[in-house]
Design a protein around this motif. Structure first.
Motif, mmCIF file in Angstrom:
data_model
loop_
_atom_site.group_PDB
_atom_site.id
_atom_site.type_symbol
_atom_site.label_atom_id
_atom_site.label_comp_id
_atom_site.label_asym_id
_atom_site.label_seq_id
_atom_site.Cartn_x
_atom_site.Cartn_y
_atom_site.Cartn_z
ATOM 1 N N ILE A 569 0.816 -1.132 0.077
ATOM 2 C CA ILE A 569 -0.100 -0.148 0.031
ATOM 3 C C ILE A 569 0.776 1.214 0.004
ATOM 4 O O ILE A 569 0.594 2.323 -0.636
ATOM 5 C CB ILE A 569 -0.855 0.036 1.333
ATOM 6 N N THR A 570 1.800 1.128 0.765
ATOM 7 C CA THR A 570 2.757 2.342 0.958
ATOM 8 C C THR A 570 3.553 2.657 -0.487
ATOM 9 O O THR A 570 3.692 3.867 -0.753
ATOM 10 C CB THR A 570 3.854 1.951 2.051
ATOM 11 N N HIS A 571 3.957 1.612 -1.351
ATOM 12 C CA HIS A 571 4.455 1.730 -2.436
ATOM 13 C C HIS A 571 3.667 2.365 -3.687
ATOM 14 O O HIS A 571 3.956 3.177 -4.232
ATOM 15 C CB HIS A 571 4.895 0.210 -2.794
ATOM 16 N N GLN A 572 2.322 1.804 -3.366
ATOM 17 C CA GLN A 572 1.410 2.625 -4.515
ATOM 18 C C GLN A 572 1.180 3.939 -3.982
ATOM 19 O O GLN A 572 0.983 4.934 -4.626
ATOM 20 C CB GLN A 572 -0.028 1.733 -4.438
ATOM 21 N N ARG A 573 1.190 4.101 -2.902
ATOM 22 C CA ARG A 573 0.725 5.528 -2.549
ATOM 23 C C ARG A 573 2.076 6.621 -2.560
ATOM 24 O O ARG A 573 1.721 7.598 -3.323
ATOM 25 C CB ARG A 573 0.326 5.699 -0.783
ATOM 26 N N LEU A 574 3.176 6.020 -2.569
ATOM 27 C CA LEU A 574 4.213 6.928 -3.088
ATOM 28 C C LEU A 574 4.571 7.125 -4.397
ATOM 29 O O LEU A 574 4.887 8.027 -4.785
ATOM 30 C CB LEU A 574 5.700 6.189 -2.091
ATOM 31 N N ARG A 575 4.088 5.758 -5.078
ATOM 32 C CA ARG A 575 4.299 5.966 -6.314
ATOM 33 C C ARG A 575 3.123 6.873 -7.185
ATOM 34 O O ARG A 575 3.642 7.789 -8.216
ATOM 35 C CB ARG A 575 3.910 4.542 -7.096
ATOM 36 N N LEU A 576 2.132 7.077 -6.504
ATOM 37 C CA LEU A 576 1.035 8.372 -7.100
ATOM 38 C C LEU A 576 1.251 9.636 -6.387
ATOM 39 O O LEU A 576 0.522 10.567 -6.894
ATOM 40 C CB LEU A 576 -0.119 7.694 -6.724
ATOM 41 N N ALA A 577 2.084 9.742 -5.414
ATOM 42 C CA ALA A 577 2.380 11.024 -4.756
ATOM 43 C C ALA A 577 3.011 12.105 -5.686
ATOM 44 O O ALA A 577 3.826 11.715 -6.578
ATOM 45 C CB ALA A 577 2.927 10.726 -3.364
#
Length: 655
Positions: A569-577
């Protein structure tokens, strides 16, 4: 009534299919006057029965064909390897046998590192070379002829198995895929409902765990569909995109659950009421998504949770592609935009140590068989060696090698009395009549064809062992000593292989688990980038594939799954940030990724802990830099949450 009779019909149809494949291989083997028709019969039996045993029922169309192609590839690789070894060491038989053992171990080592679907070919290549080298010890000059005959017999058996599969109405997987796609979307919606309605952790864990397994199974079904026919190319493209969309839906739903634990009212009441209306079919979800899009369009962007907006968008694309999967229609322009491929990242195998253990087990087991053969001078020591190579090669790649060994031990033990009945009573009475011989073997094949679909322990080993000890040859001869030597050699070979597997322990499970968790850490950190190409990389399929492997290795360790899912989840959130673009942060991104990579490749626990502490310190400094450069709260909160997660689980990730 028809529903009750359908399973019986399918089981009987496969039993007829297996019987036909075996008898056709037997008839053609004698018709073309092959020296050892046994190999073609044995190949037809294994190629047809193996997928049925793995599937627990009649295999889908294409599975037998795929296994047959892998067997052809493995046989040719093994024959070439045997010819090279024999050419180089023809004057030193002991060195030749030793090299064949090393070859078998090396093939097993490589087969553990490749995809499970293709590992069968490399395992087969290992023991094919060993079979050829063992068989020509008395006459090495006939090696090329023997290799050609071996390939011809195997190809004949494979052709018979594939022909039987085509003639007896192969079972298509397409209808199962259509049902699975609908069921998957309904399960995704139920997971979202659990996540936004404060369900218990146990309920959420079970739901998303089942969905990860379901999504992985659907992707495997896509592989079966492509084996079935090339006309499903468009379906395959859509299903590949659906796989990514399904993983995105899981990630967004679980992220909503984590946010609700911190901010209970972040979803507006009118959106919550709309989502909580009951749905029963995919059509209901379609109507709900249409209403959600209208409500979101009328709501200011700042009032719509990003996680919910992403979930609705992914579900809408899922619905669009699912229609195309069912109808297999031409891909429209709108679908083409959805299907634009992102750069998919494939993670390297985490089983390097496990692969080394597998190669060592196969090499040591076959070497012990060689020593046993040379020491005793037993005429049928060759069959003992062959069985050792076969058992270790087939058992090592599976999650539970011990169960495979038990299957072979039970099967080879049962093959002794069954084979004795055929060899001493039935076959001498029917050797003048091909019809009677086919009837006798057909009865055995049909019974085992029924039992093998029930995954009855020992059935596959019984089928292979019985055909092997019957020594079907042209011309036939019935020597009791030859039969007993061959049957007992099989049993002893299985016993030695089992002994080696029990003695050489595989302690790589904890190591694989730690490597997988550290890869989740590296994936989360690697999303810190302002490089557009890097941010477009699609890590989700690889990450969830590793999560599924973690589920398989540690079925009861909920803490590991939660940690892995949090990092995804953190990976996806940082990827879209929205990360500020400047040279200082870009340089620090490279530094953090380099430190995370050192944690991943560290071989020493002390060094790994040092690199991990350095990674935590660098993430804290990076968080301060983001505040200094006035980054948005989304990115600063995500980095802080990642740092806190890594600090909380530092012992599990570094020790």
């Amino acid at each position: 009534m028809l529903q009750l009779l359908a399973p019986i019909f399918f089981r009987c149809r496969f039993a007829v299919k297996l019987t036909f494949a075996i008898l056709l291989a037997l008839f053609l083997g004698f018709h073309f006057q092959l020296e050892t028709p046994r190999w073609s019969v044995l190949t037809a039996a294994i190629v047809a029965a193996g997928p049925a045993f793995a599937a627990g029922g009649e295999p889908f169309a294409g599975a037998i064909r795929h296994r047959g192609m892998l067997r052809i590839v493995g046989t040719f690789i093994g024959c070439i390897g045997a010819l090279v070894i024999i050419t180089l060491t023809i004057r030193a038989p002991v060195v030749m046998l030793l090299l064949s053992c090393i070859w078998a171990g090396g093939c097993m080592w490589i087969s553990t590192l490749v995809r499970v679907q293709n590992s069968y070919a490399l395992g087969l290549a290992g023991y094919t070379a060993l079979i050829i080298i063992v068989s020509i010890q008395s006459q090495p000059q006939v090696t090329p002829q023997f290799a050609v005959e071996r390939c011809s017999e195997i190809v004949l058996g494979i052709v018979c198995a594939i022909l039987a599969d085509i003639l007896f109405s192969p079972r298509s997987i397409k209808q199962d895929i259509d049902r699975a796609v609908d069921s998957l979307l309904l399960s995704q919606y139920r997971l979202l409902m659990l996540c936004i309605n404060n369900a218990t952790k146990e309920e959420v864990d079970k739901s998303w765990g089942d969905l990860v397994k379901f999504t992985t199974a659907l992707d495997g079904m896509r592989g079966n569909l492509m084996m079935e026919s090339s006309r499903w190319q468009r379906c395959s493209r859509r299903l590949r995109a659906i796989n990514t969309l399904s993983l995105t839906l899981i990630t967004q739903a679980c992220e909503a659950y984590l946010i609700l634990l911190v901010r209970p009212g972040f979803i507006q009441p009118h959106l919550l009421r709309l989502l909580n209306e009951p749905v029963e079919t995919v059509g209901d979800i379609h109507k709900r998504m249409k209403m959600m899009r209208q409500v979101i369009a009328a709501t200011p962007a700042r009032d719509t949770p990003q996680v919910l907006y992403t979930w609705v968008g992914a579900a809408t694309r899922f619905l669009l592609l699912s229609k195309g999967v069912k109808n297999n229609t031409r891909i429209s322009k709108i679908e083409e935009q959805v299907l634009i491929d992102q750069v998919a990242v494939t993670a390297p195998s985490a089983e390097r140590h496990h692969a080394m253990i597998n190669g060592l087990r196969t090499g040591v087991a076959t070497a012990l068989g060689c020593l046993f053969w040379l020491w005793t001078g037993w005429t049928s020591g060759s069959s003992c060696m062959v069985m050792i190579a076969v058992v270790t090669s087939l058992a090592m790649r599976l999650p539970n090698p011990w169960m495979v060994c038990k299957d072979f031990m039970i099967g080879m033990s049962a093959a002794l009395p069954i084979g004795a009945l055929y060899y001493m009573v039935i076959m001498p009475s029917t050797q003048q009549s091909m019809l009677l011989l086919c009837i006798a073997l057909g009865v055995l094949a049909f019974i085992i064809g029924i039992e093998v679909q029930k995954r009855r322990l020992g059935t596959l080993g019984t089928l292979a062992g019985t055909i092997n000890v019957l020594v079907l040859a042209n011309p036939m001869s019935f020597s009791i000593n030859t039969f007993l030597d061959s049957a007992i050699g099989q049993i002893i070979g299985c016993g030695l292989a089992t002994l080696v597997i029990l003695l050489i322990r595989d302690g790589s499970k904890a190591r694989i688990g730690r490597v997988l968790l550290n890869r989740f850490v590296y994936a989360a950190v690697s999303a810190l980038s302002i490089n557009k190409a890097r941010r477009q990389e699609n890590h989700l399929p690889a990450l969830y594939q590793q999560l599924f492997q973690l589920l398989t290795l540690f079925p009861a360790d909920i803490a590991k799954y939660r940690l892995a899912l949090t990092l995804i989840i953190t990976h996806q959130r940082l990827r879209l940030a929205d990360i500020p673009a400047n040279a200082d942060l870009s340089a620090y991104h490279r530094q953090i990724r380099a430190t995370a990579d050192r944690v991943l490749v560290a071989r020493n626990e002390i060094r790994r802990r040092e690199h991990f502490d350095r990674l935590l310190a660098e993430l804290r400094i990076y968080h301060d830099k983001l505040i200094h450069y006035q980054a948005t709260p989304d990115i600063t909160e995500s980095v802080q949450r990642l740092t806190d997660t890594l600090f909380r689980y530092r012992h599990a990730l570094s020790d």
